[in-house]
Design a protein around this motif. Structure first.
Motif, PDB file in Angstrom:
ATOM      1  N   ASN A 167       5.420   5.965  -2.171  1.00  0.00           N
ATOM      2  CA  ASN A 167       5.072   5.205  -0.958  1.00  0.00           C
ATOM      3  C   ASN A 167       4.632   6.105   0.191  1.00  0.00           C
ATOM      4  OD1 ASN A 167       5.417   2.577  -1.878  1.00  0.00           O
ATOM      5  ND2 ASN A 167       7.601   2.547  -1.399  1.00  0.00           N
ATOM      6  N   ASN A 189      -0.804   4.295   2.425  1.00  0.00           N
ATOM      7  CA  ASN A 189      -1.061   2.859   2.233  1.00  0.00           C
ATOM      8  C   ASN A 189      -2.430   2.428   2.727  1.00  0.00           C
ATOM      9  OD1 ASN A 189      -0.727   2.888   4.974  1.00  0.00           O
ATOM     10  ND2 ASN A 189       0.540   1.033   5.058  1.00  0.00           N
ATOM     11  N   PRO A 200      -5.546   0.591   2.840  1.00  0.00           N
ATOM     12  CA  PRO A 200      -5.813  -0.636   2.079  1.00  0.00           C
ATOM     13  C   PRO A 200      -6.974  -0.459   1.109  1.00  0.00           C
ATOM     14  CG  PRO A 200      -5.718  -1.080   4.447  1.00  0.00           C
ATOM     15  CD  PRO A 200      -5.738   0.410   4.289  1.00  0.00           C
ATOM     16  N   GLY A 201      -6.816  -0.989  -0.077  1.00  0.00           N
ATOM     17  CA  GLY A 201      -7.909  -1.008  -1.053  1.00  0.00           C
ATOM     18  C   GLY A 201      -7.887   0.143  -2.015  1.00  0.00           C
ATOM     19  N   ASP A 202      -7.965   1.390  -1.493  1.00  0.00           N
ATOM     20  CA  ASP A 202      -8.053   2.522  -2.419  1.00  0.00           C
ATOM     21  C   ASP A 202      -7.037   3.614  -2.116  1.00  0.00           C
ATOM     22  OD1 ASP A 202      -9.023   3.465  -0.062  1.00  0.00           O
ATOM     23  OD2 ASP A 202     -10.808   4.418  -0.920  1.00  0.00           O
ATOM     24  N   ASP A 237      -1.841   1.012  -3.200  1.00  0.00           N
ATOM     25  CA  ASP A 237      -2.653  -0.009  -3.877  1.00  0.00           C
ATOM     26  C   ASP A 237      -3.068   0.459  -5.268  1.00  0.00           C
ATOM     27  OD1 ASP A 237      -2.396  -1.839  -1.917  1.00  0.00           O
ATOM     28  OD2 ASP A 237      -4.442  -1.681  -1.134  1.00  0.00           O
ATOM     29  N   ARG A 289      -0.227  -0.092  -7.532  1.00  0.00           N
ATOM     30  CA  ARG A 289      -0.126  -1.535  -7.811  1.00  0.00           C
ATOM     31  C   ARG A 289      -1.155  -1.932  -8.882  1.00  0.00           C
ATOM     32  NH1 ARG A 289      -0.238  -3.709  -2.427  1.00  0.00           N
ATOM     33  NH2 ARG A 289       1.919  -3.040  -2.228  1.00  0.00           N
ATOM     34  N   ALA A 290      -2.377  -1.394  -8.730  1.00  0.00           N
ATOM     35  CA  ALA A 290      -3.441  -1.756  -9.681  1.00  0.00           C
ATOM     36  C   ALA A 290      -3.140  -1.219 -11.081  1.00  0.00           C
ATOM     37  CB  ALA A 290      -4.774  -1.206  -9.176  1.00  0.00           C
ATOM     38  N   ARG A 298       0.722  -2.923 -12.021  1.00  0.00           N
ATOM     39  CA  ARG A 298       0.855  -4.373 -11.818  1.00  0.00           C
ATOM     40  C   ARG A 298       2.310  -4.808 -11.669  1.00  0.00           C
ATOM     41  NH1 ARG A 298      -3.855  -6.427 -12.085  1.00  0.00           N
ATOM     42  NH2 ARG A 298      -5.534  -5.263 -13.056  1.00  0.00           N
ATOM     43  N   TYR A 353       6.512   0.029  -5.916  1.00  0.00           N
ATOM     44  CA  TYR A 353       6.261   1.411  -6.363  1.00  0.00           C
ATOM     45  C   TYR A 353       7.541   1.974  -6.972  1.00  0.00           C
ATOM     46  CZ  TYR A 353       3.893   6.025  -5.701  1.00  0.00           C
ATOM     47  OH  TYR A 353       3.278   7.249  -5.868  1.00  0.00           O
TER      48      TYR A 353
END
Ligand code: GUN
Ligand code: ZN
Length: 474
Positions: free
Chosen positions: A249, A252, A254-256, A260, A263-264, A267, A271
Motif C-alpha cells: 500500500n 495509490n 488512480p488507474g496505473d 490498482d 487489485r488488477a 482481483r 492488498y
C-alpha cells in the motif's frame, strides 16, 4: 582490545535519553527518561548492568574506566532499507513508484550481478549503517546470492545486527529480467539463504546478530504460485525465528499505480490479503499466511481499516518511511489512525527511495509530514514519540524488544555516543537555543533539538552488545 579481565565493561557518562520500560506508542512521553549526568554501565559480556545518575552509581562499578560523552542514545533501529540501492538514492525516474522502479532501480540492482561491484556495495552499505548508528536493521536484500553473502559477511565483521533476505522476483517488466528467476529457483535460493545465514553466528535465533527473512519484493513482482510456495516455505521455518518482509500500500495513483495494479492482478479485496494467504480471486485462500510477529511491511500509507486491524491482530508491523514517501509522491501515512489501530509503527529510511541514511533525518521528515496532515489529523509528535518510533518500536517490530531498543538494565548494550561539537550547527543550537525554566520540559526541548538537528559527523561511537562497531573501509 578489551582487557580480558573486564571484557567490555565500562562506564559511559553523558546526557542520556531513552524511552524506558515497554510502553505503547501513545505512552512514550510518560516513559521518556532524561539523565543529564547519566551513567550507562556496560558489563563484561556487553549487557547493561546499571543505568542512572552518575553520582548514584553503585560502588562496585567505581573501578571501571569512564568514557565521557556529550549525549547517549539507544542505537537506531531501521526496519526498511535496500542494500542493492546503496548508490541509487536520488535517482530520477520521471514519475512515481512504478516508473522509478522500472527505469532506475531494476537496472541499478542488476549491476550487483558483478561480484566485485556487489562486494563494494556491501562494504559501502555496511560502512554507512555503522556511521549513522543503525545498530539493528531489516535489510531488503539483493536478488544475487553472492551479494547477500557479502552483506552478511560485512555485517558480521562490523558487529552490526542484520535481518535480511534476497529480494524475490518471479514476475516483472523487461528491465527487471536480470533479477527474475523461475519459481522453483526462487524457493530454492531462499531456502539456501536460510540454511547458510540464519542465526549462523550463535546457532540460536534468541541470541543471534544475523538472521534471515523471506522477502518477495512486492505482490507485483511475484505470482500467486510464488506466494503459495513462499507461504509453505515460511510455514516450515517460522518456528526457527525467520522473518517476512515486503512492501504494501505504497502508491495509490488512480488507474496505473501500485495499488490498482495489485487489485488488477489478484482481483482480491485488499492488498494485505495477498500476503495473508488470500491471494486467489476475491481473496479466496490459496496458501498459508506470511503475517505474524516477525513480519514487517514497508509503507502501509493507504490502508483500509480492516488491513490495519488484521496487522494488529497478527502482530505484523509497519516500517514507516516518510522520507521515501516524499521522494516518490506516495502520500502520507495517517499517523493518528494508524497508531490508534494498535499496529506497531517503526521507522525505515527506505534508501534508495529515501535519500537519508540517518534515522534521525527520517524522524525530521516524520515530524514535518504529520504536523502537515489536514485538519484534525495534524499532530505535533512529541520528541519521545519520535525517539520511540526510531528505537523501541523498531526492536518490537523485529520481535527483539527483550534484547534491545532502550537502555534498561539487563538489555544488550546497543547505544550511540553523540558529540555535538563535531557538528557545529547542532552544538550552537544546543548551546544557545531558548529553553523553558522547568527541567523536564527543557529536557524535552533538548531532545527535540538533538533529533531534528543530528547529522552523521556528531555520532562518535556506535556500540552493539557493548562492542564498538567497526565501519569497513571502502
Ligand atoms: N516497491 C517494490 N519495490 C520497491 C522498492 O525498491 N522501493 C520502494 N520504495 N517501493 C518498492
Ligand atoms: Zn522499499
Amino acid at each position: 582490545m578489551a582487557d580480558p579481565a573486564t571484557g567490555l565493561a565500562r562506564v559511559y557518562r553523558g546526557h542520556l535519553f531513552h524511552v524506558a520500560g515497554s510502553p505503547d506508542q501513545a505512552d512514550a512521553a510518560e516513559h521518556l527518561a532524561s539523565l543529564p549526568d547519566g551513567a550507562l554501565v556496560v558489563e563484561a559480556d556487553g549487557v547493561i548492568g546499571w543505568v542512572g545518575p552518575y553520582t548514584k552509581m553503585p560502588e562496585r562499578f567505581a573501578a571501571l574506566d569512564v568514557v565521557e560523552a556529550g549525549f547517549i542514545l539507544p542505537g537506531f533501529v531501521g526496519t526498511h532499507v535496500h542494500f542493492p540501492q546503496t548508490f541509487a538514492t536520488d535517482s530520477y525516474g520521471g514519475g512515481q513508484l512504478l516508473e522509478w522502479l522500472e527505469h532506475c532501480i531494476y537496472p541499478s540492482e542488476a549491476r550487483l550481478s558483478d561480484e566485485k561491484f556487489a562486494l563494494a556495495t556491501a562494504r559501502a552499505f555496511t560502512a554507512r549503517r555503522a556511521r549513522v548508528g543503525t545498530t539493528a536493521a531489516m535489510v531488503f536484500g539483493s536478488a544475487f546470492p553472492h551479494a547477500q553473502d557479502a552483506l552478511f559477511s560485512e555485517s558480521r565483521e562490523a558487529g552490526l545486527r542484520l535481518v535480511s533476505g534476497r529480494g524475490v522476483q518471479t514476475n516483472g517488466p523487461p528491465s527487471a529480467a536480470p533479477l527474475i528467476t523461475s519459481e522453483a529457483d526462487a524457493l530454492r535460493l531462499v531456502a539456501e539463504e536460510i540454511d547458510r545465514w540464519h542465526a549462523v553466528d550463535t546457532h540460536d535465533a534468541a541470541t543471534a546478530l544475523l538472521q534471515v527473512a523471506v522477502v518477495p519484493r512486492f505482490s507485483l513482482s511475484v505470482t500467486p504460485r510464488t506466494l503459495a510456495g513462499l507461504g509453505e516455505l515460511y510455514e516450515s521455518v517460522r518456528g526457527d525465528g525467520v522473518y517476512f518482509h515486503s512492501h504494501m500500500n505504497e502508491n495509490n495513483r488512480p488507474g496505473d499505480g501500485e495499488i490498482d495494479a495489485v487489485r488488477a492482478l489478484y482481483r482480491g479485496e485488499s492488498y494485505l490479503d495477498t500476503y495473508d494467504g488470500k491471494f486467489l480471486s476475491r481473496s479466496a485462500i490459496g496458501g498459508p499466511s506470511l503475517l505474524g510477529p516477525r513480519s514487517i511491511l514497508a509503507h502501509a500509507v493507504h490502508c483500509q481499516d480492516r488491513e490495519l486491524a488484521r496487522m494488529a491482530e497478527t502482530g505484523t508491523s509497519i516500517a514507516h518511511c516518510p522520507t521515501s514517501q516524499l521522494f516518490l509522491g506516495s502520500g502520507t501515512m495517517p499517523w493518528r489512525r494508524t497508531v490508534a489501530s494498535g499496529v506497531t509503527v517503526s521507522i525505515g529510511s527506505d534508501v534508495g527511495a529515501g535519500d537519508e541514511w540517518l534515522i534521525a533525518r527520517v524522524l525530521n521528515d516524520c515530524y514535518k509530514v504529520h504536523l502537515s496532515e489536514p485538519g484534525s489529523d495534524s499532530v505535533a509528535l512529541h520528541p519521545a514519540d519520535l525517539l520511540f518510533a526510531a528505537t523501541l518500536a523498531g526492536a518490537r517490530a523485529l520481535d527483539m524488544e527483550q534484547r534491545f531498543g532502550n537502555l534498561d538494565t539487563g538489555k544488550d548494550a546497543d547505544f550511540l555516543l553523540i558529540d555535538p561539537e563535531q557538528w557545529e550547527p547542532l552544538a550552537l543550537r544546543l548551546e544557545h537555543g531558548t529553553r523553558v525554566d522547568d527541567e523536564a520540559r527543557s529536557a524535552v526541548q533538548t531532545l527535540f533539538t538533538l533529533l531534528m538537528g543530528l547529522r552523521e559527523p556528531a555520532i562518535t561511537g556506535v556500540y552493539v552488545r557493548g562492542r564498538r562497531v567497526a565501519a569497513p573501509q571502502a
